[in-house]
Scaffold this motif. Structure first.
Motif, mmCIF file in Angstrom:
data_model
loop_
_atom_site.group_PDB
_atom_site.id
_atom_site.type_symbol
_atom_site.label_atom_id
_atom_site.label_comp_id
_atom_site.label_asym_id
_atom_site.label_seq_id
_atom_site.Cartn_x
_atom_site.Cartn_y
_atom_site.Cartn_z
ATOM 1 N N PHE A 139 0.811 -1.218 0.000
ATOM 2 C CA PHE A 139 0.000 0.000 0.000
ATOM 3 C C PHE A 139 0.852 1.279 0.000
ATOM 4 C CE2 PHE A 139 -2.938 -3.186 1.590
ATOM 5 C CZ PHE A 139 -4.058 -2.914 0.828
ATOM 6 N N GLY A 140 2.104 1.150 0.470
ATOM 7 C CA GLY A 140 2.965 2.331 0.501
ATOM 8 C C GLY A 140 3.919 2.390 -0.671
ATOM 9 N N GLY A 141 4.066 1.269 -1.378
ATOM 10 C CA GLY A 141 4.972 1.232 -2.528
ATOM 11 C C GLY A 141 6.421 1.472 -2.141
ATOM 12 N N LEU A 142 6.762 1.146 -0.911
ATOM 13 C CA LEU A 142 8.128 1.414 -0.450
ATOM 14 C C LEU A 142 9.076 0.291 -0.862
ATOM 15 C CD1 LEU A 142 7.451 2.741 3.174
ATOM 16 C CD2 LEU A 142 7.812 4.061 1.099
ATOM 17 N N SER A 143 10.319 0.662 -1.094
ATOM 18 C CA SER A 143 11.336 -0.330 -1.459
ATOM 19 C C SER A 143 11.862 -0.978 -0.173
ATOM 20 C CB SER A 143 12.480 0.351 -2.202
ATOM 21 O OG SER A 143 13.138 1.238 -1.319
ATOM 22 N N HIS A 144 12.661 -2.034 -0.354
ATOM 23 C CA HIS A 144 13.250 -2.694 0.822
ATOM 24 C C HIS A 144 14.005 -1.691 1.692
ATOM 25 C CE1 HIS A 144 13.044 -6.439 -1.802
ATOM 26 N NE2 HIS A 144 12.439 -6.810 -0.698
ATOM 27 N N SER A 145 14.836 -0.881 1.027
ATOM 28 C CA SER A 145 15.679 0.031 1.818
ATOM 29 C C SER A 145 14.841 1.122 2.492
ATOM 30 C CB SER A 145 16.778 0.640 0.952
ATOM 31 O OG SER A 145 16.232 1.138 -0.226
ATOM 32 N N GLU A 146 13.769 1.563 1.818
ATOM 33 C CA GLU A 146 12.900 2.576 2.451
ATOM 34 C C GLU A 146 12.197 1.988 3.682
ATOM 35 O OE1 GLU A 146 11.599 5.398 -1.347
ATOM 36 O OE2 GLU A 146 10.711 3.407 -1.121
ATOM 37 N N ILE A 147 11.779 0.742 3.553
ATOM 38 C CA ILE A 147 11.116 0.102 4.704
ATOM 39 C C ILE A 147 12.128 -0.059 5.850
ATOM 40 C CG2 ILE A 147 9.999 -2.016 5.522
ATOM 41 C CD1 ILE A 147 8.824 -2.343 2.710
ATOM 42 N N ALA A 148 13.343 -0.467 5.469
ATOM 43 C CA ALA A 148 14.384 -0.634 6.497
ATOM 44 C C ALA A 148 14.617 0.684 7.226
ATOM 45 C CB ALA A 148 15.661 -1.131 5.845
ATOM 46 N N GLU A 149 14.621 1.763 6.456
ATOM 47 C CA GLU A 149 14.857 3.071 7.057
ATOM 48 C C GLU A 149 13.709 3.452 8.001
ATOM 49 O OE1 GLU A 149 16.048 5.959 4.055
ATOM 50 O OE2 GLU A 149 15.303 7.530 5.388
ATOM 51 N N GLN A 150 12.480 3.239 7.514
ATOM 52 C CA GLN A 150 11.326 3.646 8.329
ATOM 53 C C GLN A 150 11.115 2.780 9.559
ATOM 54 O OE1 GLN A 150 7.639 4.698 6.611
ATOM 55 N NE2 GLN A 150 8.541 5.964 5.001
ATOM 56 N N THR A 151 11.492 1.508 9.451
ATOM 57 C CA THR A 151 11.263 0.619 10.595
ATOM 58 C C THR A 151 12.508 0.524 11.481
ATOM 59 O OG1 THR A 151 11.934 -1.286 9.286
ATOM 60 C CG2 THR A 151 9.568 -0.813 9.384
ATOM 61 N N ALA A 152 13.596 1.120 11.000
ATOM 62 C CA ALA A 152 14.883 1.048 11.715
ATOM 63 C C ALA A 152 15.322 -0.405 11.912
ATOM 64 C CB ALA A 152 14.787 1.784 13.046
ATOM 65 N N GLU A 153 15.045 -1.215 10.917
ATOM 66 C CA GLU A 153 15.468 -2.626 10.959
ATOM 67 C C GLU A 153 16.542 -2.821 9.894
ATOM 68 O OE1 GLU A 153 14.452 -4.922 12.938
ATOM 69 O OE2 GLU A 153 12.464 -4.362 13.694
ATOM 70 N N PRO A 154 17.424 -3.833 10.076
ATOM 71 C CA PRO A 154 18.420 -4.091 9.036
ATOM 72 C C PRO A 154 17.754 -4.502 7.720
ATOM 73 C CG PRO A 154 18.946 -5.268 11.065
ATOM 74 C CD PRO A 154 17.571 -4.710 11.242
ATOM 75 N N LEU A 155 18.394 -4.141 6.609
ATOM 76 C CA LEU A 155 17.838 -4.441 5.284
ATOM 77 C C LEU A 155 17.567 -5.941 5.111
ATOM 78 C CD1 LEU A 155 17.122 -3.311 2.469
ATOM 79 C CD2 LEU A 155 19.512 -3.627 1.830
ATOM 80 N N GLY A 156 18.513 -6.746 5.572
ATOM 81 C CA GLY A 156 18.355 -8.207 5.448
ATOM 82 C C GLY A 156 17.118 -8.704 6.180
ATOM 83 N N THR A 157 16.849 -8.127 7.321
ATOM 84 C CA THR A 157 15.671 -8.535 8.107
ATOM 85 C C THR A 157 14.392 -8.203 7.350
ATOM 86 O OG1 THR A 157 16.916 -8.024 10.113
ATOM 87 C CG2 THR A 157 14.535 -8.236 10.358
ATOM 88 N N VAL A 158 14.375 -7.015 6.751
ATOM 89 C CA VAL A 158 13.186 -6.600 5.985
ATOM 90 C C VAL A 158 12.962 -7.549 4.816
ATOM 91 C CG1 VAL A 158 12.278 -4.774 4.476
ATOM 92 C CG2 VAL A 158 13.345 -4.182 6.649
ATOM 93 N N LYS A 159 14.041 -7.852 4.101
ATOM 94 C CA LYS A 159 13.902 -8.754 2.945
ATOM 95 C C LYS A 159 13.377 -10.114 3.380
ATOM 96 C CE LYS A 159 17.232 -6.776 -0.265
ATOM 97 N NZ LYS A 159 18.404 -6.973 -1.100
ATOM 98 N N THR A 160 13.913 -10.613 4.488
ATOM 99 C CA THR A 160 13.475 -11.930 4.975
ATOM 100 C C THR A 160 11.999 -11.902 5.365
ATOM 101 O OG1 THR A 160 15.688 -12.312 5.806
ATOM 102 C CG2 THR A 160 13.967 -13.733 6.676
ATOM 103 N N ARG A 161 11.588 -10.833 6.031
ATOM 104 C CA ARG A 161 10.181 -10.749 6.472
ATOM 105 C C ARG A 161 9.239 -10.730 5.273
ATOM 106 N NH1 ARG A 161 10.955 -6.386 11.384
ATOM 107 N NH2 ARG A 161 11.744 -7.902 12.887
ATOM 108 N N ILE A 162 9.621 -9.959 4.270
ATOM 109 C CA ILE A 162 8.763 -9.888 3.078
ATOM 110 C C ILE A 162 8.708 -11.246 2.388
ATOM 111 C CG2 ILE A 162 8.682 -8.959 0.712
ATOM 112 C CD1 ILE A 162 9.393 -6.248 1.932
ATOM 113 N N ARG A 163 9.862 -11.872 2.283
ATOM 114 C CA ARG A 163 9.890 -13.172 1.601
ATOM 115 C C ARG A 163 9.030 -14.201 2.355
ATOM 116 N NH1 ARG A 163 15.053 -14.097 1.720
ATOM 117 N NH2 ARG A 163 15.041 -15.760 3.271
ATOM 118 N N LEU A 164 9.203 -14.254 3.666
ATOM 119 C CA LEU A 164 8.447 -15.238 4.446
ATOM 120 C C LEU A 164 6.945 -14.973 4.382
ATOM 121 C CD1 LEU A 164 10.710 -15.559 7.629
ATOM 122 C CD2 LEU A 164 10.470 -17.204 5.757
ATOM 123 N N ALA A 165 6.583 -13.711 4.488
ATOM 124 C CA ALA A 165 5.152 -13.360 4.463
ATOM 125 C C ALA A 165 4.529 -13.723 3.118
ATOM 126 C CB ALA A 165 4.986 -11.871 4.741
#
Lengths: 181, 167
Positions: A139-165
């Motif tokens: 819904f936000g159209g955010l990229s992996h790195s933008e999500i990482a920035e907004q959630t203050a999580e490491p990029l790898g963690t964001v990628k893993t969460r998206i993949r698993l979900a």
């Protein structure tokens, strides 16, 4: 519609316009812009109907992805003009929906209520952090790195969460297909 | 790198691709892989189905029926306008071209005839008149095209910026 049948476009509009509007509204949070997205979506569908291949996905997937793309173009353009904070989109809707209101499958315009129930159940079964990144991406159209920035999580963690979900959502739908007639 | 390892690596990119999140080198690598892997293509479609399904889970936002109808009317008239612009352009050009070529030939013949019959000004006048008419026809055709182009631009701008008057 690929043959230039205007009545097919009219029927598609009558069946899906409100659903397209809903998506655009949740992405843009602006009724006027959502109106424009509805018109642009069906106009693009009309112009590109010849390229639509039913083997590659259902009509709903095709139309929804056009609408999402048009709405996100506007959202990104709004961000570029730096008023993103003034009129934010609605990323977060899945979290709100599931936590505060409960997931509500739409009561109309659905191709398959069963499919939606399965997805809703799968979404509800996701851990909140996975649901959140899916929400921000879809819904936000955010990229992996933008999500990482907004959630203050490491990029790898964001990628893993998206993949698993996404894997869970896809498996739930695939399971439904296997169970189906 | 073995083929199997590469395939697994590409499979890991599919969920993000289903959400249109890939870009740059990753996107190019996946594209190249998809041309040779029907299994991954199928999975990608399933991920896209799952992604699109998310749009169906959010609470429906009801649209004012008047706005719904206004957009429908605009859309259908836009479709109709596009159709009208295409059809006469293709047919009209052939018809105009045919008449212009025929009239030019007639003009050449008439002027040629008048030169060889020096006292016959009637033939000369007819030839000149034909050329004038051809010139007018070419001019009219040019203006018609400009008007069509302006109309097309106007339709495009209206579709982008026009708001429903009821809003």
């Amino acid at each position: 519609m690929a043959d230039g049948d205007e009545s097919a476009l009219a029927a598609l509009y009558d069946g899906w316009a409100e659903r397209v509007y809903t998506l655009a509204h949740w992405i843009l949070n602006d009724p006027d812009e959502a109106d424009d997205v509805v018109e642009e979506t069906f106009w693009q569908a009309w112009r590109t109907a010849g390229r639509y291949d039913s083997k590659r996905g259902g009509t709903s997937t095709w139309l929804i992805m056009i609408a999402r793309s048009r709405a996100l173009d506007r959202l990104r353009s709004r961000r570029r003009w730096a008023d993103w904070s003034a009129t934010p989109g609605n990323a977060g809707v899945l979290l709100e929906t599931t936590s505060a209101m409960g997931i509500k499958p739409p009561d109309a315009h659905s191709e398959s209520a069963e499919r939606e129930s399965a997805l809703a159940a799968a979404l509800e079964g996701l851990p909140p952090d996975q649901r959140r990144v899916i929400d921000m991406a879809f819904f936000g159209g955010l990229s992996h790195s933008e999500i990482a920035e907004q959630t203050a999580e490491p990029l790898g963690t964001v990628k893993t969460r998206i993949r698993l979900a996404m894997q869970k959502l896809r498996h739930r739908l695939a399971h439904l297909r296997e169970e189906g007639p | 790198m073995s083929q199997g390892l590469r395939h697994e690596e590409m499979q890991e990119l599919l969920p993000a691709a289903g959400l249109d999140m890939l870009e740059g080198a990753e996107l190019e690598r996946l594209r190249a892989h998809l041309t040779a892997c029907p299994g991954c293509v199928e999975q990608l479609h399933q991920y896209r189905d799952a992604a699109a399904g998310l749009a169906l889970l959010v609470p429906a936002v009801r649209m004012d029926p008047a706005r719904l109808a206004a957009i429908r009317t605009r859309l259908m008239s836009r479709v109709g306008a596009g159709r009208e612009m295409k059809r006469p352009a293709a047919l009209g050009l052939d018809r105009w071209l045919g008449w212009m070529v025929a009239a030019s030939l007639a003009g050449v013949l008439l002027v040629h005839h008048s030169v060889h019959r020096t006292l016959d000004f009637g033939w000369f006048l007819a030839g000149v008149l034909t050329f004038v008419l051809v010139g007018l026809a070419v001019y009219a055709r040019k203006q018609q095209r400009r008007a069509s182009e302006l109309q097309r631009r106007l339709d495009g701008s209206q579709a982008t910026f026009r708001r429903d008057p009821t809003s």
